[in-house]
Design an enzyme around this catalytic site. Structure first.
Site, mmCIF file in Angstrom:
data_model
loop_
_atom_site.group_PDB
_atom_site.id
_atom_site.type_symbol
_atom_site.label_atom_id
_atom_site.label_comp_id
_atom_site.label_asym_id
_atom_site.label_seq_id
_atom_site.Cartn_x
_atom_site.Cartn_y
_atom_site.Cartn_z
ATOM 1 N N ALA A 10 0.824 -1.227 0.000
ATOM 2 C CA ALA A 10 0.000 0.000 0.000
ATOM 3 C C ALA A 10 0.853 1.269 0.000
ATOM 4 C CB ALA A 10 -0.930 -0.003 1.219
ATOM 5 N N THR A 11 2.178 1.124 -0.058
ATOM 6 C CA THR A 11 3.023 2.332 0.012
ATOM 7 C C THR A 11 3.180 3.013 -1.347
ATOM 8 O OG1 THR A 11 4.982 0.967 -0.322
ATOM 9 C CG2 THR A 11 4.400 1.475 1.972
ATOM 10 N N GLY A 13 1.757 2.961 -5.898
ATOM 11 C CA GLY A 13 1.040 2.390 -7.030
ATOM 12 C C GLY A 13 -0.374 1.898 -6.747
ATOM 13 N N PHE A 14 -0.661 0.683 -7.196
ATOM 14 C CA PHE A 14 -2.024 0.133 -7.119
ATOM 15 C C PHE A 14 -2.523 0.067 -5.673
ATOM 16 C CE2 PHE A 14 -1.060 -2.883 -10.992
ATOM 17 C CZ PHE A 14 -0.947 -1.790 -11.812
ATOM 18 N N ARG A 35 8.022 0.013 3.751
ATOM 19 C CA ARG A 35 8.471 1.384 4.065
ATOM 20 C C ARG A 35 7.550 2.044 5.084
ATOM 21 N NH1 ARG A 35 9.356 3.050 -2.124
ATOM 22 N NH2 ARG A 35 7.692 1.519 -2.318
ATOM 23 N N ASP A 60 7.802 -7.404 5.686
ATOM 24 C CA ASP A 60 8.235 -7.862 4.372
ATOM 25 C C ASP A 60 7.491 -9.174 4.084
ATOM 26 O OD1 ASP A 60 9.623 -9.055 2.244
ATOM 27 O OD2 ASP A 60 11.539 -8.204 2.870
ATOM 28 N N VAL A 61 6.745 -9.232 2.992
ATOM 29 C CA VAL A 61 5.958 -10.454 2.719
ATOM 30 C C VAL A 61 6.840 -11.682 2.466
ATOM 31 C CG1 VAL A 61 3.913 -9.232 1.820
ATOM 32 C CG2 VAL A 61 5.677 -10.028 0.225
ATOM 33 N N TYR A 153 9.695 -13.304 -14.087
ATOM 34 C CA TYR A 153 8.563 -12.442 -13.703
ATOM 35 C C TYR A 153 7.274 -13.037 -14.276
ATOM 36 C CZ TYR A 153 5.322 -8.632 -13.114
ATOM 37 O OH TYR A 153 4.205 -7.907 -12.764
HETATM 38 P P1 NDP Z 1 4.832 -0.249 -7.206
HETATM 39 O O1 NDP Z 1 6.316 -0.512 -7.284
HETATM 40 O O2 NDP Z 1 4.361 1.138 -7.359
HETATM 41 O O3 NDP Z 1 4.262 -0.849 -5.826
HETATM 42 C C1 NDP Z 1 4.673 -2.099 -5.352
HETATM 43 C C2 NDP Z 1 4.224 -2.266 -3.919
HETATM 44 O O4 NDP Z 1 4.612 -3.584 -3.477
HETATM 45 C C3 NDP Z 1 4.879 -1.267 -2.964
HETATM 46 O O5 NDP Z 1 3.927 -0.776 -2.072
HETATM 47 C C4 NDP Z 1 5.900 -2.102 -2.219
HETATM 48 O O6 NDP Z 1 6.042 -1.646 -0.870
HETATM 49 C C5 NDP Z 1 5.238 -3.481 -2.206
HETATM 50 N N1 NDP Z 1 6.230 -4.536 -2.030
HETATM 51 C C6 NDP Z 1 7.206 -4.931 -2.894
HETATM 52 N N2 NDP Z 1 7.959 -5.891 -2.331
HETATM 53 C C7 NDP Z 1 7.453 -6.108 -1.089
HETATM 54 C C8 NDP Z 1 7.812 -6.964 -0.023
HETATM 55 N N3 NDP Z 1 8.844 -7.810 -0.117
HETATM 56 N N4 NDP Z 1 7.085 -6.940 1.118
HETATM 57 C C9 NDP Z 1 6.026 -6.089 1.241
HETATM 58 N N5 NDP Z 1 5.638 -5.242 0.260
HETATM 59 C C10 NDP Z 1 6.355 -5.253 -0.882
HETATM 60 O O7 NDP Z 1 4.197 -1.203 -8.314
HETATM 61 P P2 NDP Z 1 2.666 -1.452 -8.770
HETATM 62 O O8 NDP Z 1 1.717 -0.764 -7.900
HETATM 63 O O9 NDP Z 1 2.609 -1.219 -10.216
HETATM 64 O O10 NDP Z 1 2.604 -3.027 -8.580
HETATM 65 C C11 NDP Z 1 1.687 -3.670 -7.724
HETATM 66 C C12 NDP Z 1 1.457 -5.074 -8.223
HETATM 67 O O11 NDP Z 1 0.906 -5.033 -9.530
HETATM 68 C C13 NDP Z 1 2.716 -5.953 -8.335
HETATM 69 O O12 NDP Z 1 2.370 -7.249 -7.916
HETATM 70 C C14 NDP Z 1 3.023 -5.928 -9.817
HETATM 71 O O13 NDP Z 1 3.728 -7.072 -10.218
HETATM 72 C C15 NDP Z 1 1.634 -5.889 -10.402
HETATM 73 N N6 NDP Z 1 1.479 -5.369 -11.761
HETATM 74 C C16 NDP Z 1 1.963 -4.135 -12.107
HETATM 75 C C17 NDP Z 1 1.769 -3.661 -13.395
HETATM 76 C C18 NDP Z 1 2.299 -2.353 -13.854
HETATM 77 O O14 NDP Z 1 2.472 -2.169 -15.069
HETATM 78 N N7 NDP Z 1 2.551 -1.387 -12.969
HETATM 79 C C19 NDP Z 1 0.989 -4.438 -14.360
HETATM 80 C C20 NDP Z 1 0.559 -5.720 -13.903
HETATM 81 C C21 NDP Z 1 0.763 -6.147 -12.634
HETATM 82 P P3 NDP Z 1 7.414 -1.458 -0.075
HETATM 83 O O15 NDP Z 1 8.487 -1.207 -1.095
HETATM 84 O O16 NDP Z 1 7.173 -0.320 0.838
HETATM 85 O O17 NDP Z 1 7.579 -2.749 0.639
HETATM 86 C C1 8X3 Z 2 3.567 -5.724 -15.384
HETATM 87 C C2 8X3 Z 2 3.231 -5.535 -16.808
HETATM 88 O O1 8X3 Z 2 4.038 -5.974 -19.201
HETATM 89 O O2 8X3 Z 2 5.715 -5.301 -17.572
HETATM 90 O O3 8X3 Z 2 3.137 -6.943 -14.924
HETATM 91 O O4 8X3 Z 2 4.788 -7.504 -17.528
HETATM 92 S S1 8X3 Z 2 4.521 -6.121 -17.809
#
Ligand code: NDP
Ligand code: 8X3
Length: 252
Positions: A10-11, A13-14, A35, A60-61, A153
Site C-alpha cells: 500500500a506504500t 502504485g495500485f 516502508r 516484508d511479505v 517475472y
Molecule cells: P509499485 O512498485 O508502485 O508498488 C509495489 C508495492 O509492493 C509497494 O507498495 C511495495 O512496498 C510493495 N512490495 C514490494 N515488495 C514487497 C515486499 N517484499 N514486502 C512487502 N511489500 C512489498 O508497483 P505497482 O503498484 O505497479 O505493482 C503492484 C502489483 O501489480 C505488483 O504485484 C506488480 O507485479 C503488479 N502489476 C503491475 C503492473 C504495472 O504495469 N505497474 C501491471 C501488472 C501487474 P514497499 O516497497 O514499501 O515494501
Molecule cells: C507488469 C506488466 O508488461 O511489464 O506486470 O509484464 S509487464
C-alpha cells in the site's frame, strides 16, 4: 460501508490507490508494506481526509515468520477482514534467461508467489471463521503471455493465476470469493523498481501511449469487491487501449 480491507503493497502504485478508493467509500483499511514512513504518512492522510480507521503494519511479505506473527496479533476489532488485496509484488531486471541474476529471480518468486501464499494462509482463518471474504490477487498480462526477457517475472505471475484458480476451487465450501486481476502496463513505480532506479529507462516503457494509471486499477478492484454476494469476477484482464496483450502495443 465500513468493511475491513487488507492491502499488501500500500506504500505505492495500485495498493496506495486502492487505499484511497476504499477509504473514500468509508471502509476501514489495513495498509501494509516495508516502508514504514510511507505507511505512517498514508495513514495520517486517509484518517484526515476520510475519517476512517486505519491500521498500519510494516513487514516484508518474504519473511514468513514476520507475516504470521504480525497477522496473528492483529487486534480483535480488525480481524473481520472482508477483502484481502494481495498486491505486493515486483519485477527485477529485464534480462535474457542465461544472463539474468539469480538474486532477482529469488526475490521475485519469494515476493510475488511465496509472499502471496504466506499472507493468504495467515488471513484465511479469519475469513473461514466468518464464512465470508474476498481475496483479490494481483496477476498481470505477463501471466497470460510470456515475453522476451520476462522469464521468471512471467512465471511468477502465471503462478499467481494458477494459485488463484486453485484457491477458488478449495475455498468454495467456505463461501470465499477469489478474483485474479491481470493488468497491462500501468505507470507506477513498477518500472523504476524493475530497472533498479534508472528513471529514464523506466519512463521509456510508457512513451508513445497512454498507460493505465494506478487509479484505473483501484477502480476495477473496487468494482470487483462491490458486486452482490452471489457474484464473483474470477479472472479479469485490463489493458490500456493502446495495448492488446502482453506483446502488442500501438505506440505513436
Ligand atoms: P509499485 O512498485 O508502485 O508498488 C509495489 C508495492 O509492493 C509497494 O507498495 C511495495 O512496498 C510493495 N512490495 C514490494 N515488495 C514487497 C515486499 N517484499 N514486502 C512487502 N511489500 C512489498 O508497483 P505497482 O503498484 O505497479 O505493482 C503492484 C502489483 O501489480 C505488483 O504485484 C506488480 O507485479 C503488479 N502489476 C503491475 C503492473 C504495472 O504495469 N505497474 C501491471 C501488472 C501487474 P514497499 O516497497 O514499501 O515494501
Ligand atoms: C507488469 C506488466 O508488461 O511489464 O506486470 O509484464 S509487464
Amino acid at each position: 460501508m465500513n468493511k475491513i480491507i487488507f492491502i499488501t503493497g500500500a506504500t505505492s502504485g495500485f495498493g496506495k490507490a486502492c487505499a484511497y478508493k476504499f477509504a473514500a467509500n468509508n471502509d476501514n483499511i489495513i495498509i501494509t508494506g516495508r516502508r514504514e514512513e510511507r505507511l505512517e504518512e498514508l495513514k495520517g492522510d486517509l484518517e484526515k481526509k476520510y475519517h476512517v480507521k486505519v491500521l498500519s503494519l510494516a513487514f516484508d511479505v518474504q519473511d514468513k515468520h514476520a507475516v504470521f506473527s504480525v497477522i496473528n496479533t492483529i487486534p480483535d476489532e480488525w480481524q473481520n477482514i472482508d477483502v484481502l488485496i494481495n498486491n505486493a509484488g515486483l519485477a527485477l531486471g529485464r534480462d535474457f534467461f542465461e544472463e539474468a541474476d539469480l538474486n532477482d529471480w529469488e526475490r521475485m518468486l519469494d515476493t510475488n508467489v511465496k509472499g502471496l501464499l504466506y499472507v493468504s494462509k495467515a488471513i484465511l482463518p479469519f475469513m473461514i471463521k466468518n464464512k465470508k471474504g474476498h481475496i483479490i490477487n494481483m496477476g498481470s498480462v505477463a501471466a497470460k503471455e510470456v515475453y522476451e526477457r520476462g522469464n521468471v517475472y512471467c512465471a511468477s505471475k502465471a503462478a499467481v493465476e494458477t494459485i488463484s484458480a486453485s484457491m477458488r476451487i478449495d475455498l468454495l465450501r467456505h463461501k470465499i470469493k477469489v478474483t485474479a486481476i491481470h493488468p497491462g502496463a500501468a505507470e507506477t513505480e513498477f518500472s523504476e523498481v524493475r530497472f533498479k532506479g534508472d528513471k529514464q529507462l523506466a519512463k521509456k516503457v510508457y512513451d508513445g501511449f497512454t498507460a493505465l494509471s494506478a487509479e484505473d486499477i483501484a477502480d476495477t478492484i473496487f468494482y470487483c469487491a462491490s458486486l452482490p454476494p452471489h457474484v464473483c469476477i474470477n479472472d479479469l484482464v485490463i489493458t490500456a487501449l493502446a495495448q492488446a496483450d502482453a506483446l502488442y502495443f500501438y505506440k505513436e
